[in-house]
Design a protein around this motif. Sequence first.
Motif, mmCIF file in Angstrom:
data_model
loop_
_atom_site.group_PDB
_atom_site.id
_atom_site.type_symbol
_atom_site.label_atom_id
_atom_site.label_comp_id
_atom_site.label_asym_id
_atom_site.label_seq_id
_atom_site.Cartn_x
_atom_site.Cartn_y
_atom_site.Cartn_z
ATOM 1 N N VAL A 39 0.842 -1.206 0.000
ATOM 2 C CA VAL A 39 0.000 0.000 0.000
ATOM 3 C C VAL A 39 0.873 1.250 0.000
ATOM 4 N N PHE A 40 1.934 1.242 0.784
ATOM 5 C CA PHE A 40 2.852 2.382 0.816
ATOM 6 C C PHE A 40 3.468 2.613 -0.564
ATOM 7 N N ALA A 41 4.032 1.559 -1.158
ATOM 8 C CA ALA A 41 4.689 1.696 -2.463
ATOM 9 C C ALA A 41 3.688 2.131 -3.522
ATOM 10 N N MET A 42 2.508 1.535 -3.503
ATOM 11 C CA MET A 42 1.492 1.908 -4.492
ATOM 12 C C MET A 42 1.023 3.346 -4.257
ATOM 13 N N GLY A 43 0.968 3.772 -3.011
ATOM 14 C CA GLY A 43 0.610 5.165 -2.709
ATOM 15 C C GLY A 43 1.630 6.139 -3.288
ATOM 16 N N VAL A 44 2.895 5.785 -3.174
ATOM 17 C CA VAL A 44 3.953 6.608 -3.782
ATOM 18 C C VAL A 44 3.769 6.642 -5.295
ATOM 19 N N PHE A 45 3.439 5.503 -5.876
ATOM 20 C CA PHE A 45 3.218 5.443 -7.325
ATOM 21 C C PHE A 45 2.020 6.306 -7.738
ATOM 22 N N VAL A 46 0.952 6.255 -6.970
ATOM 23 C CA VAL A 46 -0.229 7.073 -7.278
ATOM 24 C C VAL A 46 0.140 8.554 -7.271
ATOM 25 N N ILE A 47 0.899 8.975 -6.292
ATOM 26 C CA ILE A 47 1.330 10.383 -6.215
ATOM 27 C C ILE A 47 2.225 10.730 -7.403
ATOM 28 N N LEU A 48 3.162 9.853 -7.721
ATOM 29 C CA LEU A 48 4.061 10.072 -8.856
ATOM 30 C C LEU A 48 3.274 10.170 -10.162
ATOM 31 N N THR A 49 2.311 9.278 -10.339
ATOM 32 C CA THR A 49 1.494 9.260 -11.548
ATOM 33 C C THR A 49 0.628 10.501 -11.640
ATOM 34 N N ALA A 50 -0.030 10.855 -10.544
ATOM 35 C CA ALA A 50 -0.894 12.044 -10.550
ATOM 36 C C ALA A 50 -0.085 13.296 -10.871
ATOM 37 N N THR A 51 1.087 13.405 -10.282
ATOM 38 C CA THR A 51 1.949 14.554 -10.539
ATOM 39 C C THR A 51 2.353 14.604 -12.010
ATOM 40 N N PHE A 52 2.731 13.458 -12.560
ATOM 41 C CA PHE A 52 3.118 13.411 -13.974
ATOM 42 C C PHE A 52 1.948 13.804 -14.870
ATOM 43 N N LEU A 53 0.780 13.235 -14.618
ATOM 44 C CA LEU A 53 -0.377 13.520 -15.471
ATOM 45 C C LEU A 53 -0.803 14.978 -15.393
ATOM 46 N N VAL A 54 -0.725 15.576 -14.228
ATOM 47 C CA VAL A 54 -1.075 16.995 -14.095
ATOM 48 C C VAL A 54 -0.049 17.865 -14.811
ATOM 49 N N ARG A 55 1.214 17.571 -14.615
ATOM 50 C CA ARG A 55 2.263 18.377 -15.248
ATOM 51 C C ARG A 55 2.279 18.213 -16.768
ATOM 52 N N ALA A 56 1.863 17.046 -17.257
ATOM 53 C CA ALA A 56 1.913 16.760 -18.698
ATOM 54 C C ALA A 56 0.559 16.965 -19.383
ATOM 55 N N ARG A 57 -0.382 17.635 -18.733
ATOM 56 C CA ARG A 57 -1.742 17.725 -19.283
ATOM 57 C C ARG A 57 -1.788 18.331 -20.684
ATOM 58 N N ARG A 58 -0.975 19.313 -20.980
ATOM 59 C CA ARG A 58 -0.974 19.903 -22.325
ATOM 60 C C ARG A 58 -0.406 18.908 -23.342
ATOM 61 N N ALA A 59 0.665 18.239 -22.983
ATOM 62 C CA ALA A 59 1.259 17.240 -23.877
ATOM 63 C C ALA A 59 0.289 16.073 -24.102
ATOM 64 N N ILE A 60 -0.464 15.713 -23.066
ATOM 65 C CA ILE A 60 -1.467 14.648 -23.185
ATOM 66 C C ILE A 60 -2.530 15.052 -24.204
ATOM 67 N N LYS A 61 -2.991 16.279 -24.088
ATOM 68 C CA LYS A 61 -4.009 16.779 -25.017
ATOM 69 C C LYS A 61 -3.452 16.837 -26.443
ATOM 70 N N ASP A 62 -2.245 17.359 -26.597
ATOM 71 C CA ASP A 62 -1.629 17.471 -27.925
ATOM 72 C C ASP A 62 -1.394 16.100 -28.570
ATOM 73 N N ALA A 63 -1.110 15.086 -27.750
ATOM 74 C CA ALA A 63 -0.860 13.739 -28.271
ATOM 75 C C ALA A 63 -2.161 12.967 -28.518
ATOM 76 N N GLY A 64 -3.295 13.542 -28.124
ATOM 77 C CA GLY A 64 -4.573 12.860 -28.303
ATOM 78 C C GLY A 64 -4.781 11.713 -27.336
ATOM 79 N N LEU A 65 -4.163 11.806 -26.168
ATOM 80 C CA LEU A 65 -4.235 10.726 -25.180
ATOM 81 C C LEU A 65 -5.076 11.091 -23.954
ATOM 82 N N THR A 66 -5.939 12.087 -24.085
ATOM 83 C CA THR A 66 -6.716 12.560 -22.937
ATOM 84 C C THR A 66 -7.583 11.446 -22.343
ATOM 85 N N VAL A 67 -8.331 10.761 -23.183
ATOM 86 C CA VAL A 67 -9.216 9.698 -22.685
ATOM 87 C C VAL A 67 -8.388 8.548 -22.120
ATOM 88 N N PHE A 68 -7.347 8.146 -22.853
ATOM 89 C CA PHE A 68 -6.524 7.051 -22.360
ATOM 90 C C PHE A 68 -5.900 7.390 -21.007
#
Length: 190
Positions: A81-110
């Motif tokens: 749970v601890f390790a997965m919690g760290v992963f969730v935070i890492l993933t959320a941070t990446f997705l928020v920071r990369a939101r424009r790149a996600i949109k430009d790549a057409g990966l918003t839904v994915f």
Amino acid sequence: VTAPVFLAAGIYTVLSALIPRLGSRYAFLPPKVILAFFITSDVISTVVQVAGAALIGVRSSRRQDPTTANNILLGGLAYQVFAMGVFVILTATFLVRARRAIKDAGLTVFCAVFAVVTLLVYLRTTFRLAETADGLYGKLQTNEVYFACLEFAPIALAVLLFAVWHPGRCVGSRMRVTDEEKRRYAPTAF
């Protein structure tokens, strides 16, 4: 115990594929480090959980108190749970920071599906920790509604979502690593 671990390994791999595709500047760790750390964490926690579960079986068959064995299993789950919690935070941070790149790549839904799948696997892992902490034959372990809604359903939904938005179709074949990424993540000689 093991099926969601393999699903989690797939989730770690998806993030590791998204980082070079969307830009390493949005990630705090390189993809190889993410894979190595989180897969190693899952292996460790799974081995501890299996050892605890085996000891529970041995203790129960001998009509001995399985509390210590359950605590071993609980320790493996707590680490997971601890390790997965760290992963969730890492993933959320990446997705928020990369939101424009996600949109430009057409990966918003994915990426939205990826976030939901990650949270579903984390929910199931957290439930398993609570279930084990409740003790053998506790309310969470003996009630089928809790099992169906918090252990089975999240994993079934995660698998269904990835079946529809398969990572291989959404990220895999179109993934390109730039020259900058090759230089940044290339092994260096000491």
